[in-house]
Design a protein around this motif. Structure first.
Motif, PDB file in Angstrom:
ATOM      1  N   MET A   1       0.857  -1.196   0.000  1.00  0.00           N
ATOM      2  CA  MET A   1       0.000   0.000   0.000  1.00  0.00           C
ATOM      3  C   MET A   1       0.892   1.244   0.000  1.00  0.00           C
ATOM      4  O   MET A   1       1.917   1.289   0.671  1.00  0.00           O
ATOM      5  N   ARG A   2       0.480   2.246  -0.752  1.00  0.00           N
ATOM      6  CA  ARG A   2       1.230   3.493  -0.853  1.00  0.00           C
ATOM      7  C   ARG A   2       0.461   4.599  -0.141  1.00  0.00           C
ATOM      8  O   ARG A   2      -0.698   4.870  -0.458  1.00  0.00           O
ATOM      9  N   ILE A   3       1.118   5.258   0.829  1.00  0.00           N
ATOM     10  CA  ILE A   3       0.457   6.243   1.681  1.00  0.00           C
ATOM     11  C   ILE A   3       1.154   7.587   1.557  1.00  0.00           C
ATOM     12  O   ILE A   3       2.384   7.668   1.525  1.00  0.00           O
ATOM     13  N   ALA A   4       0.348   8.662   1.509  1.00  0.00           N
ATOM     14  CA  ALA A   4       0.867  10.024   1.586  1.00  0.00           C
ATOM     15  C   ALA A   4       0.252  10.700   2.802  1.00  0.00           C
ATOM     16  O   ALA A   4      -0.950  10.587   3.042  1.00  0.00           O
ATOM     17  N   VAL A   5       1.079  11.377   3.589  1.00  0.00           N
ATOM     18  CA  VAL A   5       0.619  12.121   4.761  1.00  0.00           C
ATOM     19  C   VAL A   5       0.918  13.589   4.510  1.00  0.00           C
ATOM     20  O   VAL A   5       2.073  13.963   4.271  1.00  0.00           O
ATOM     21  N   CYS A   6      -0.118  14.417   4.561  1.00  0.00           N
ATOM     22  CA  CYS A   6       0.047  15.853   4.302  1.00  0.00           C
ATOM     23  C   CYS A   6      -0.437  16.640   5.517  1.00  0.00           C
ATOM     24  O   CYS A   6      -1.637  16.688   5.793  1.00  0.00           O
ATOM     25  N   ASP A   7       0.500  17.260   6.247  1.00  0.00           N
ATOM     26  CA  ASP A   7       0.162  18.007   7.460  1.00  0.00           C
ATOM     27  C   ASP A   7       1.259  19.032   7.697  1.00  0.00           C
ATOM     28  O   ASP A   7       2.449  18.700   7.623  1.00  0.00           O
ATOM     29  N   ASP A   8       0.894  20.269   7.992  1.00  0.00           N
ATOM     30  CA  ASP A   8       1.890  21.314   8.195  1.00  0.00           C
ATOM     31  C   ASP A   8       2.522  21.278   9.585  1.00  0.00           C
ATOM     32  O   ASP A   8       3.501  21.974   9.833  1.00  0.00           O
ATOM     33  N   ASP A   9       1.978  20.454  10.489  1.00  0.00           N
ATOM     34  CA  ASP A   9       2.496  20.348  11.853  1.00  0.00           C
ATOM     35  C   ASP A   9       3.516  19.211  11.931  1.00  0.00           C
ATOM     36  O   ASP A   9       3.177  18.045  11.719  1.00  0.00           O
ATOM     37  N   GLU A  10       4.754  19.559  12.255  1.00  0.00           N
ATOM     38  CA  GLU A  10       5.817  18.558  12.305  1.00  0.00           C
ATOM     39  C   GLU A  10       5.517  17.471  13.333  1.00  0.00           C
ATOM     40  O   GLU A  10       5.819  16.289  13.119  1.00  0.00           O
ATOM     41  N   ARG A  11       4.905  17.850  14.468  1.00  0.00           N
ATOM     42  CA  ARG A  11       4.590  16.871  15.509  1.00  0.00           C
ATOM     43  C   ARG A  11       3.550  15.860  15.025  1.00  0.00           C
ATOM     44  O   ARG A  11       3.623  14.669  15.352  1.00  0.00           O
ATOM     45  N   GLU A  12       2.578  16.334  14.256  1.00  0.00           N
ATOM     46  CA  GLU A  12       1.561  15.431  13.723  1.00  0.00           C
ATOM     47  C   GLU A  12       2.176  14.462  12.717  1.00  0.00           C
ATOM     48  O   GLU A  12       1.834  13.273  12.694  1.00  0.00           O
ATOM     49  N   ARG A  13       3.066  14.961  11.871  1.00  0.00           N
ATOM     50  CA  ARG A  13       3.725  14.077  10.906  1.00  0.00           C
ATOM     51  C   ARG A  13       4.540  13.006  11.633  1.00  0.00           C
ATOM     52  O   ARG A  13       4.538  11.833  11.252  1.00  0.00           O
ATOM     53  N   ALA A  14       5.225  13.419  12.699  1.00  0.00           N
ATOM     54  CA  ALA A  14       6.015  12.463  13.483  1.00  0.00           C
ATOM     55  C   ALA A  14       5.120  11.429  14.153  1.00  0.00           C
ATOM     56  O   ALA A  14       5.473  10.239  14.241  1.00  0.00           O
ATOM     57  N   CYS A  15       3.949  11.875  14.607  1.00  0.00           N
ATOM     58  CA  CYS A  15       2.995  10.964  15.246  1.00  0.00           C
ATOM     59  C   CYS A  15       2.492   9.916  14.252  1.00  0.00           C
ATOM     60  O   CYS A  15       2.425   8.717  14.572  1.00  0.00           O
ATOM     61  N   CYS A  33       5.666   5.160   2.145  1.00  0.00           N
ATOM     62  CA  CYS A  33       4.998   6.277   2.823  1.00  0.00           C
ATOM     63  C   CYS A  33       5.798   7.556   2.620  1.00  0.00           C
ATOM     64  O   CYS A  33       6.998   7.613   2.922  1.00  0.00           O
ATOM     65  N   LEU A  34       5.128   8.591   2.090  1.00  0.00           N
ATOM     66  CA  LEU A  34       5.766   9.885   1.869  1.00  0.00           C
ATOM     67  C   LEU A  34       5.043  10.952   2.681  1.00  0.00           C
ATOM     68  O   LEU A  34       3.818  10.878   2.884  1.00  0.00           O
ATOM     69  N   PHE A  35       5.807  11.984   3.125  1.00  0.00           N
ATOM     70  CA  PHE A  35       5.243  13.035   3.973  1.00  0.00           C
ATOM     71  C   PHE A  35       5.393  14.384   3.272  1.00  0.00           C
ATOM     72  O   PHE A  35       6.435  14.675   2.659  1.00  0.00           O
ATOM     73  N   PHE A  36       4.331  15.212   3.380  1.00  0.00           N
ATOM     74  CA  PHE A  36       4.316  16.512   2.732  1.00  0.00           C
ATOM     75  C   PHE A  36       3.905  17.588   3.737  1.00  0.00           C
ATOM     76  O   PHE A  36       3.089  17.350   4.624  1.00  0.00           O
ATOM     77  N   HIS A  37       4.510  18.791   3.572  1.00  0.00           N
ATOM     78  CA  HIS A  37       4.269  19.875   4.517  1.00  0.00           C
ATOM     79  C   HIS A  37       3.015  20.680   4.200  1.00  0.00           C
ATOM     80  O   HIS A  37       2.467  21.353   5.072  1.00  0.00           O
ATOM     81  N   ASN A  38       2.551  20.646   2.948  1.00  0.00           N
ATOM     82  CA  ASN A  38       1.375  21.426   2.570  1.00  0.00           C
ATOM     83  C   ASN A  38       0.739  20.842   1.314  1.00  0.00           C
ATOM     84  O   ASN A  38       1.305  19.965   0.653  1.00  0.00           O
ATOM     85  N   GLY A  39      -0.454  21.338   0.970  1.00  0.00           N
ATOM     86  CA  GLY A  39      -1.200  20.817  -0.159  1.00  0.00           C
ATOM     87  C   GLY A  39      -0.514  21.032  -1.489  1.00  0.00           C
ATOM     88  O   GLY A  39      -0.546  20.160  -2.370  1.00  0.00           O
TER      89      GLY A  39
END
Length: 486
Positions: A1-15, A33-39
């Motif tokens: 499964m391929r997941i993207a997490v988009c959240d501007d809060d660093e703590r939320e991304r870490a969680c 799994c990839l993480f993004f800071h904004n839309g």
């Protein structure tokens, strides 16, 4: 499964990183799994089709989550978008863009794991029961379950899905015939059409009428073959089967009708609630009609058949309880109450008036759908009784019998027993049971569950001393143990 997490809060991304890592270790799986800071950053990462699941924060600087989802949905109709927010105020708006779920912060790990389990299961099902359609713009997955009919016009093959989506491909119908006609639900009715029998309403002399009212040409030489296939597809063959967990299931082998075929009547006088719940149902492929009062519901039920009625309690004129009794005097359509009243007395009154379930309006969207889907499937498949040795659960009558003697369970006790028996050997925590049975109430620490479970166990043990159907797993919860060795 391929997941993207988009959240501007660093703590939320870490969680989320921590929870996803823990989930992979607990399930023995591996995700991309990839993480993004904004839309904007997420939208620039691809053209669509790169991800199976996107966890999307609602409130972000610049392009917010709702705007991002709108663009994502235009690029990819299949990606599952889960909104994450500290406030429920955007929940209704999120479902306009095909939200799969709406998570409230702080996200609970246990709930998040259940959500990932469900998504993985659905993705496996889509892979096993569908095919990939290649288009100029990219690729899209077509689910057999949702495919209503296929037509070819001027070297363009068009795929019509039950949820209203339409996909086109420059190809010949012959390119897809082998794949579709190898399955029992599909048949060629005309040189230019293949239909799913699950979505056929009637077969005439020169046309096939679909449930949405659309008429498809039926060639004369195929008429008898199509009629015979239709009768065979929907014929009943009652049988009994003992499944792996020891349950004896009595059911009809009629093919399960897919969600896209289900016709649901939603009765509620609040426009916002009608839009909210109808959107969830339609997102799962259901055909939904709405009514604002009991009288309007009675007229609609008298005019056409529905697979279930979702009925609010407080509606103009007669309340939902009286309307439920009147509906039952007309038809056998299963009725599920959908109400903001969370009190036990109201729920008991709902069951007493003939409702098969009572869902409170603060129930999360996916739990609401899971309950509706389960009730419809039980009704459509004619599963009415489950046997566990001496214990028999009759879902239609909502009765439990031990060696043919009625256990005289209360509606709540029966619901607890039904829930835990459906997943034999699974350990239910007190909190898990509480939210399944008393979904509209605030968690009380386990006292309510403990009281009802104690009474239920005493009734079972008094009626049958040879086997303990409910075991307490100290420090964890309760599990149902079927009587297998008869």
């Amino acid at each position: 499964m391929r997941i993207a997490v988009c959240d501007d809060d660093e703590r939320e991304r870490a969680c989320f990183l921590e929870m996803i890592t823990e989930y992979q270790l607990s399930r023995g799986v591996n995700f991309d799994c990839l993480f993004f800071h904004n839309g904007t950053e997420l939208l620039c990462s691809g053209k669509g089709g790169e991800y199976d699941l996107i966890l999307l924060d609602v409130l972000m600087p610049g392009v917010n989550g709702i705007q991002t989802a709108q663009e994502l949905r235009e690029r990819d109709q299949n990606v599952k978008i889960v909104f994450v927010s500290s406030s429920p105020e955007f929940a209704v708006e999120s479902y306009h863009f095909g939200a799969y779920y709406y998570l409230l912060k702080p996200v609970d790990a246990a709930s998040f794991f259940q959500l990932l389990d469900r998504i993985r299961s659905e993705l496996r099902l889509q892979t096993e029961q569908g095919f990939v359609l290649k288009k100029r713009e990219g690729v899209v997955g077509i689910s057999f379950r949702k495919l209503e009919y296929v037509e070819v016009i001027n070297k363009t093959v068009t795929f019509h899905l039950a949820d209203g989506m339409i996909y086109e491909a420059a190809a010949a119908l012959a390119d897809f015939e082998e794949t579709l006609l190898s399955r029992p639900e599909f048949i060629k009715v005309h040189r230019s059409y293949i239909v799913s029998l699950a979505y056929v309403q009637t077969i005439g002399d020169n046309c096939v009428k679909m449930l949405n009212g659309y008429k498809i040409p039926l060639s004369r030489q195929r008429r008898n073959q199509v009629r015979e296939a239709y009768i065979h597809f929907w014929q009943y063959t009652e049988k009994r089967e003992v499944v792996s967990d020891g349950r004896e299931v009595i059911y009809s082998s009629k093919p399960e009708r897919s969600g896209g075929l289900w016709k649901i009547l939603l009765v509620d006088d609040d426009p916002k609630d009608r839009i909210f719940w109808a959107d969830i149902l339609r997102r799962h492929g259901c055909m939904v009609k709405t009514a604002e009062s009991g009288e309007e519901a009675l007229r609609l039920v008298a005019a056409e058949t529905y697979d279930t009625v979702l009925l609010d309690v407080m509606i103009p004129g007669e309340d939902g309880f009286a309307t439920c009794e009147r509906l039952h005097s007309m038809v056998n359509t299963p009725i599920i109450f959908l109400s903001s009243f969370t009190e036990a007395d109201s729920q008991l009154k709902g069951f007493a008036s003939g409702g098969i379930d009572y869902i409170t309006k603060n129930t999360p969207a996916e739990l609401f759908w899971a309950k509706v889907e389960t009730r419809i499937k039980l009704t459509m498949s004619d599963r009415t009784q489950f046997c566990y040795g001496a214990l028999l659960l009759d879902l239609a009558a909502r009765r439990a019998l031990m060696e043919e003697n009625d256990l005289s369970l209360t509606p709540t006790e029966f619901e607890i027993l039904q829930h835990i028996s459906e997943q034999a050997e699974h350990i239910f925590t007190p909190e898990e049971l509480f939210h399944m049975v008393w979904s509209g109430q605030t968690w009380d620490g386990g006292q309510l569950v403990q009281t009802h479970m104690s009474r239920l166990r005493r009734k079972l043990e008094k009626a049958y001393e040879k086997h303990c159907f409910i075991e307490t797993v100290w420090g964890q919860g309760y599990r149902f143990v079927p009587e297998k060795d008869l």
